[in-house]
Write a protein that holds these residues in place. Structure first.
Motif, PDB file in Angstrom:
ATOM      1  N   LEU A   7      63.690 -66.442  74.026  1.00 26.51           N
ATOM      2  CA  LEU A   7      62.722 -67.334  74.657  1.00 26.51           C
ATOM      3  C   LEU A   7      61.813 -68.000  73.639  1.00 26.51           C
ATOM      4  CD1 LEU A   7      61.593 -68.429  77.302  1.00 26.51           C
ATOM      5  CD2 LEU A   7      60.198 -66.364  77.484  1.00 26.51           C
TER       6      LEU A   7
ATOM      7  N   LYS B 118      62.358 -69.067  70.631  1.00 26.32           N
ATOM      8  CA  LYS B 118      63.016 -70.215  69.995  1.00 26.32           C
ATOM      9  C   LYS B 118      63.122 -71.401  70.948  1.00 26.32           C
ATOM     10  CE  LYS B 118      63.870 -68.727  65.857  1.00 26.32           C
ATOM     11  NZ  LYS B 118      63.090 -69.251  64.751  1.00 26.32           N
ATOM     12  N   GLN B 119      63.206 -71.127  72.249  1.00 25.99           N
ATOM     13  CA  GLN B 119      63.255 -72.215  73.226  1.00 25.99           C
ATOM     14  C   GLN B 119      61.932 -72.954  73.300  1.00 25.99           C
ATOM     15  OE1 GLN B 119      64.572 -70.912  77.088  1.00 25.99           O
ATOM     16  NE2 GLN B 119      66.273 -69.748  76.229  1.00 25.99           N
ATOM     17  N   THR B 120      60.836 -72.220  73.187  1.00 26.77           N
ATOM     18  CA  THR B 120      59.524 -72.836  73.340  1.00 26.77           C
ATOM     19  C   THR B 120      58.875 -73.237  72.017  1.00 26.77           C
ATOM     20  OG1 THR B 120      58.487 -70.649  73.405  1.00 26.77           O
ATOM     21  CG2 THR B 120      59.077 -71.645  75.519  1.00 26.77           C
TER      22      THR B 120
ATOM     23  N   PRO C   9      60.701 -74.051  68.660  1.00 26.20           N
ATOM     24  CA  PRO C   9      61.895 -74.115  67.820  1.00 26.20           C
ATOM     25  C   PRO C   9      61.608 -74.233  66.320  1.00 26.20           C
ATOM     26  CG  PRO C   9      61.597 -76.163  69.027  1.00 26.20           C
ATOM     27  CD  PRO C   9      60.593 -75.182  69.564  1.00 26.20           C
TER      28      PRO C   9
ATOM     29  N   TYR D  85      64.461 -66.468  82.997  1.00 28.57           N
ATOM     30  CA  TYR D  85      64.283 -65.333  82.084  1.00 28.57           C
ATOM     31  C   TYR D  85      63.439 -64.215  82.704  1.00 28.57           C
ATOM     32  CZ  TYR D  85      60.026 -68.042  81.289  1.00 28.57           C
ATOM     33  OH  TYR D  85      58.869 -68.754  81.471  1.00 28.57           O
TER      34      TYR D  85
END
Length: 118
Positions: free
Chosen positions: A2, A4-6, A8, A70
């Motif tokens: 998560l 890395k998704q928010t 990067p 998630y």
């Protein structure tokens, strides 16, 4: 994950581990891994102050949101039951949003939250 998704282009400043003790202004905070709202969610327990910083795991009136891809409702319920409601009932809960509460005020409602499914 998560993060890395928010974020990067950025790494976390540091990793937290379940049971880790942090010292802030001479006060010890214990990290409690409380997944459910998010896989890496944590609460910070401050026994010396009778306090818990619950983030988005527990609010006055129920658990945090679990409607995202998630998130997982049974997991957040387990986190609350096994990690938070085992602490003293007079522990003051400083939530991520809204009013403060106590664990003792919230504990009697656990089955209601399970029955309503959120």
């Amino acid at each position: 994950p998560l993060w890395k998704q928010t974020h990067p282009d950025r790494s976390p400043d540091a990793e937290l581990a379940d049971g880790q003790v942090l010292s802030v202004a001479g006060v010890e905070l214990t990290v409690l891994h409380t997944p459910g709202h998010a896989p890496g969610a944590v609460c910070l327990h401050v026994p010396a102050l009778g306090a818990l910083f619950s983030g988005d795991t527990l609010f006055a009136g129920g658990p945090g949101a679990t409607g995202r891809s998630y998130s997982h409702f049974p997991t957040i319920v387990e986190s609350i039951r096994e990690r938070l409601l085992t602490l003293p009932g007079d522990t003051v809960v400083h939530t991520g949003h809204g009013e403060t509460t106590t664990l003792g005020a919230e504990a009697p409602h656990l089955q209601e939250w399970i029955d309503r499914g959120f």
